[in-house]
Write an enzyme that holds these catalytic residues in place. Structure first.
Site, PDB file in Angstrom:
ATOM      1  N   ASN A   1       0.848  -1.191   0.000  1.00  0.00           N
ATOM      2  CA  ASN A   1       0.000   0.000   0.000  1.00  0.00           C
ATOM      3  C   ASN A   1       0.885   1.243   0.000  1.00  0.00           C
ATOM      4  O   ASN A   1       2.116   1.149  -0.003  1.00  0.00           O
ATOM      5  CB  ASN A   1      -0.964  -0.016   1.201  1.00  0.00           C
ATOM      6  CG  ASN A   1      -0.210  -0.068   2.513  1.00  0.00           C
ATOM      7  OD1 ASN A   1       0.529   0.838   2.857  1.00  0.00           O
ATOM      8  ND2 ASN A   1      -0.385  -1.157   3.249  1.00  0.00           N
TER       9      ASN A   1
ATOM     10  N   ASP B   1      -4.052  -6.289   5.249  1.00  0.00           N
ATOM     11  CA  ASP B   1      -5.031  -7.130   5.942  1.00  0.00           C
ATOM     12  C   ASP B   1      -4.960  -8.587   5.476  1.00  0.00           C
ATOM     13  O   ASP B   1      -5.243  -9.490   6.237  1.00  0.00           O
ATOM     14  CB  ASP B   1      -6.442  -6.581   5.712  1.00  0.00           C
ATOM     15  CG  ASP B   1      -6.658  -5.279   6.476  1.00  0.00           C
ATOM     16  OD1 ASP B   1      -6.238  -5.223   7.648  1.00  0.00           O
ATOM     17  OD2 ASP B   1      -7.207  -4.323   5.901  1.00  0.00           O
TER      18      ASP B   1
ATOM     19  N   PRO C   1      -2.264 -11.679  10.763  1.00  0.00           N
ATOM     20  CA  PRO C   1      -2.489 -11.471  12.205  1.00  0.00           C
ATOM     21  C   PRO C   1      -2.682  -9.990  12.500  1.00  0.00           C
ATOM     22  O   PRO C   1      -2.061  -9.142  11.851  1.00  0.00           O
ATOM     23  CB  PRO C   1      -1.194 -11.980  12.840  1.00  0.00           C
ATOM     24  CG  PRO C   1      -0.183 -12.011  11.754  1.00  0.00           C
ATOM     25  CD  PRO C   1      -0.927 -12.192  10.462  1.00  0.00           C
ATOM     26  N   ASP C   2      -3.550  -9.683  13.450  1.00  0.00           N
ATOM     27  CA  ASP C   2      -3.713  -8.287  13.898  1.00  0.00           C
ATOM     28  C   ASP C   2      -2.670  -8.048  14.988  1.00  0.00           C
ATOM     29  O   ASP C   2      -2.808  -8.512  16.128  1.00  0.00           O
ATOM     30  CB  ASP C   2      -5.128  -8.062  14.421  1.00  0.00           C
ATOM     31  CG  ASP C   2      -5.391  -6.580  14.694  1.00  0.00           C
ATOM     32  OD1 ASP C   2      -4.464  -5.900  15.202  1.00  0.00           O
ATOM     33  OD2 ASP C   2      -6.491  -6.109  14.400  1.00  0.00           O
ATOM     34  N   ILE C   3      -1.621  -7.328  14.624  1.00  0.00           N
ATOM     35  CA  ILE C   3      -0.466  -7.176  15.520  1.00  0.00           C
ATOM     36  C   ILE C   3      -0.853  -6.380  16.763  1.00  0.00           C
ATOM     37  O   ILE C   3      -0.547  -6.764  17.892  1.00  0.00           O
ATOM     38  CB  ILE C   3       0.697  -6.487  14.773  1.00  0.00           C
ATOM     39  CG1 ILE C   3       1.061  -7.295  13.513  1.00  0.00           C
ATOM     40  CG2 ILE C   3       1.905  -6.328  15.686  1.00  0.00           C
ATOM     41  CD1 ILE C   3       1.986  -6.584  12.553  1.00  0.00           C
TER      42      ILE C   3
ATOM     43  N   PHE D   1      -3.389   3.414  15.513  1.00  0.00           N
ATOM     44  CA  PHE D   1      -3.769   4.444  14.549  1.00  0.00           C
ATOM     45  C   PHE D   1      -4.968   3.941  13.756  1.00  0.00           C
ATOM     46  O   PHE D   1      -5.113   2.739  13.547  1.00  0.00           O
ATOM     47  CB  PHE D   1      -2.606   4.753  13.592  1.00  0.00           C
ATOM     48  CG  PHE D   1      -1.759   5.901  14.066  1.00  0.00           C
ATOM     49  CD1 PHE D   1      -0.992   5.773  15.210  1.00  0.00           C
ATOM     50  CD2 PHE D   1      -1.757   7.115  13.393  1.00  0.00           C
ATOM     51  CE1 PHE D   1      -0.219   6.830  15.668  1.00  0.00           C
ATOM     52  CE2 PHE D   1      -0.990   8.173  13.836  1.00  0.00           C
ATOM     53  CZ  PHE D   1      -0.218   8.042  14.978  1.00  0.00           C
TER      54      PHE D   1
HETATM   55  N1  CTP Z   1      -2.926  -3.111  12.783  1.00  0.00           N
HETATM   56  C1  CTP Z   1      -2.075  -4.106  13.141  1.00  0.00           C
HETATM   57  N2  CTP Z   1      -2.125  -5.310  12.479  1.00  0.00           N
HETATM   58  C2  CTP Z   1      -2.997  -5.520  11.480  1.00  0.00           C
HETATM   59  C3  CTP Z   1      -3.880  -4.487  11.103  1.00  0.00           C
HETATM   60  C4  CTP Z   1      -3.813  -3.286  11.776  1.00  0.00           C
HETATM   61  O1  CTP Z   1      -1.265  -3.919  14.055  1.00  0.00           O
HETATM   62  N3  CTP Z   1      -3.011  -6.676  10.868  1.00  0.00           N
HETATM   63  C5  CTP Z   1      -2.891  -1.841  13.529  1.00  0.00           C
HETATM   64  C6  CTP Z   1      -2.457  -0.663  12.721  1.00  0.00           C
HETATM   65  O2  CTP Z   1      -1.061  -0.458  12.810  1.00  0.00           O
HETATM   66  C7  CTP Z   1      -3.228   0.469  13.377  1.00  0.00           C
HETATM   67  C8  CTP Z   1      -4.504  -0.184  13.835  1.00  0.00           C
HETATM   68  O3  CTP Z   1      -4.206  -1.577  13.926  1.00  0.00           O
HETATM   69  O4  CTP Z   1      -2.597   0.946  14.532  1.00  0.00           O
HETATM   70  C9  CTP Z   1      -5.677   0.011  12.943  1.00  0.00           C
HETATM   71  O5  CTP Z   1      -5.331  -0.302  11.611  1.00  0.00           O
HETATM   72  P1  CTP Z   1      -6.399  -0.149  10.453  1.00  0.00           P
HETATM   73  O6  CTP Z   1      -5.795  -0.657   9.190  1.00  0.00           O
HETATM   74  O7  CTP Z   1      -6.971   1.236  10.466  1.00  0.00           O
HETATM   75  O8  CTP Z   1      -7.534  -1.117  10.985  1.00  0.00           O
HETATM   76  P2  CTP Z   1      -7.939  -2.553  10.660  1.00  0.00           P
HETATM   77  O9  CTP Z   1      -7.825  -3.353  11.904  1.00  0.00           O
HETATM   78  O10 CTP Z   1      -7.189  -3.089   9.483  1.00  0.00           O
HETATM   79  O11 CTP Z   1      -9.480  -2.353  10.325  1.00  0.00           O
HETATM   80  P3  CTP Z   1     -10.187  -1.866   8.960  1.00  0.00           P
HETATM   81  O12 CTP Z   1      -9.242  -2.205   7.836  1.00  0.00           O
HETATM   82  O13 CTP Z   1     -11.430  -2.653   8.942  1.00  0.00           O
HETATM   83  O14 CTP Z   1     -10.438  -0.395   9.100  1.00  0.00           O
END
Ligand code: CTP
Length: 408
Positions: free
Chosen positions: A216, A285, A313-315, A333
């Site tokens: 991205n 994602d 994974p959602d870190i 963020f």
């Molecule tokens: N984040 C993360 N790991 C992921 C996705 C997001 O650590 N796999 C963290 C980002 O660094 C940020 C926050 O989660 O601090 C929100 O990221 P964002 O992309 O806005 O949210 P998403 O969880 O991806 O939700 P969406 O795409 O549905 O808005």
């Protein structure tokens, strides 16, 4: 919007002792003046062998001092007057001989004399050493350096690299821009002294095959600014960066990764050792379920291949779920395209973090300026539009204020 001058109102005595690096002091003077400082140049006899008074006077816009016997000052005491007016004394270059003079408390020349005469509590002394690597490594120099540090001076550098003598090693003076940044950092309040901050920044890159991938437009600028601001505030900072071409902020430990999984692995092993975690990375994602071992070729059928994706994974959420005692204070963020605050509120609860920083994604990616809204349990706090470093410093101040209980 121009960046506000960062050294506005600061009066710096810039001392030059003898060394080839005096040529960098000319550029440094320009940088300091550009940053809003007033610069009073003081030169030793040895410095006069390398650069002229005329050059330094023209660049600083002030008469240069070279002698303790200068009678231009009404009281004939330039060593007292100059050091009383200064917010800091920066000696760049600081030669081996000059550091030796300081270590012994000698005062045979104006520059050493005014360093000795400075009010030690209110007028900091910063030294940017510049010398041949053997001179720097010599036990006598190292002994002198240890002594001047013990006496309250601060060292900026030296760096390693090519030297004027043709040798390569430690002893190069920092570049003008690095010294300016170090001075700017020196004047920042030490709100995170003794604390540690882990930051993620940039995009991730999810390989499709050896030559293609999903990524991205995140530039990493906000995360790098936060790493810099936290380091300026006195924190120990680790920056886990996706693929971006930004210089590492001074004093920051950087770990480069490519994929979300690599970022997650790095962050989860480091998080328990940090007091704060700031997730600015735009983590992809999804990733291709399986990256092809070889470049995927067109098969001539006109059919595009189908990419099966797996969720990354959602870190941030994973760090926020770490057990008490291993869990840093988390800042997320949220880059949204609409209903910014509503989405940020929901995201804060979903991820289980105390603070979410909301911003308008499409208008900030790659830009130098941004506007933020801090969303926590108590409500919203807007941080008005500014350059990213200014916002990063404001965020660091908010983190320190909101989490006084964080001690590591
Ligand atoms: N984040 C993360 N790991 C992921 C996705 C997001 O650590 N796999 C963290 C980002 O660094 C940020 C926050 O989660 O601090 C929100 O990221 P964002 O992309 O806005 O949210 P998403 O969880 O991806 O939700 P969406 O795409 O549905 O808005």
């Amino acid at each position: 919007m121009p960046t506000p001058p960062e050294l506005q109102g600061r009066h710096i005595v810039l001392g030059l002792s003898g060394g080839v690096a005096c040529y960098k002091a000319a550029e440094l003077t320009r940088e300091l003046v550009r940053a809003g400082a007033t610069v009073q140049v003081v030169m030793t006899d040895a410095a006069l062998q390398f650069i002229t008074v005329a050059t330094m006077q023209a660049l600083s816009g002030r008469a240069v001092f070279t002698s303790q016997w200068d009678t231009r000052e009404p009281n004939a005491m330039p060593h007292i007057n100059l050091s009383r007016q200064a917010d800091a004394i920066l000696v760049a270059p600081a030669s081996a001989d000059f550091i030796a003079q300081l270590a012994q408390g000698r005062a045979g020349e104006l520059l050493a004399l005014l360093c000795l005469a400075r009010p030690i509590e209110t007028c900091p002394l910063l030294l940017a050493p510049a010398m041949n690597r053997e001179m720097w490594a010599h036990p006598a120099t190292q002994r002198n350096v240890a002594q001047v540090l013990a006496d309250g001076a601060m060292l900026l550098g030296p760096a390693a690299g090519d030297q004027a003598c043709g040798e390569v090693g430690d002893g190069r003076m920092l570049e003008a821009g690095e010294l300016r940044d170090a001075l700017v950092a020196f004047f920042q309040p030490k709100r995170l002294a003794g604390r540690s901050v882990l930051v993620t920044a940039g995009p991730t890159f999810e390989a499709i095959d050896p030559v293609r991938g999903i990524s991205n437009h995140s530039s990493g600028k906000m995360g790098f600014a936060i790493a810099r601001a936290a380091a300026e505030a006195g924190a120990r900072v680790t920056l886990v960066a996706g693929p971006v071409h930004l210089p590492t902020p001074a004093g920051v430990r950087r770990i480069d990764v490519q994929s979300a999984q690599q970022m997650a692995d790095a962050v989860l092993s480091l998080a328990p050792a940090h007091g704060f975690f700031v997730a600015t990375a735009a983590v992809a994602d999804w990733r291709p379920l399986q990256a092809a071992g070889q470049k995927i070729k067109k098969d001539g059928s006109g059919q595009a291949p189908t990419l099966a994706l797996a969720e990354n994974p959602d870190i941030l959420a994973a760090v926020a779920r770490l057990p008490e005692g291993q869990r840093p204070w988390c800042v997320g963020f949220a880059a949204e395209s609409e209903h910014i605050v509503e989405h940020a509120r929901a995201k804060r609860l979903r991820k289980g973090v105390p603070l979410i920083v909301a911003n308008h994604g499409p208008s900030t990616f790659g830009q130098d300026h941004n506007a933020l809204v801090l969303v926590d349990a108590a409500g919203e706090t807007p941080l008005p539009r500014a350059d990213k470093l200014t916002l990063a410093r404001a965020l660091v101040a908010e983190m320190a204020r909101r989490a006084p209980e964080v001690t590591r």
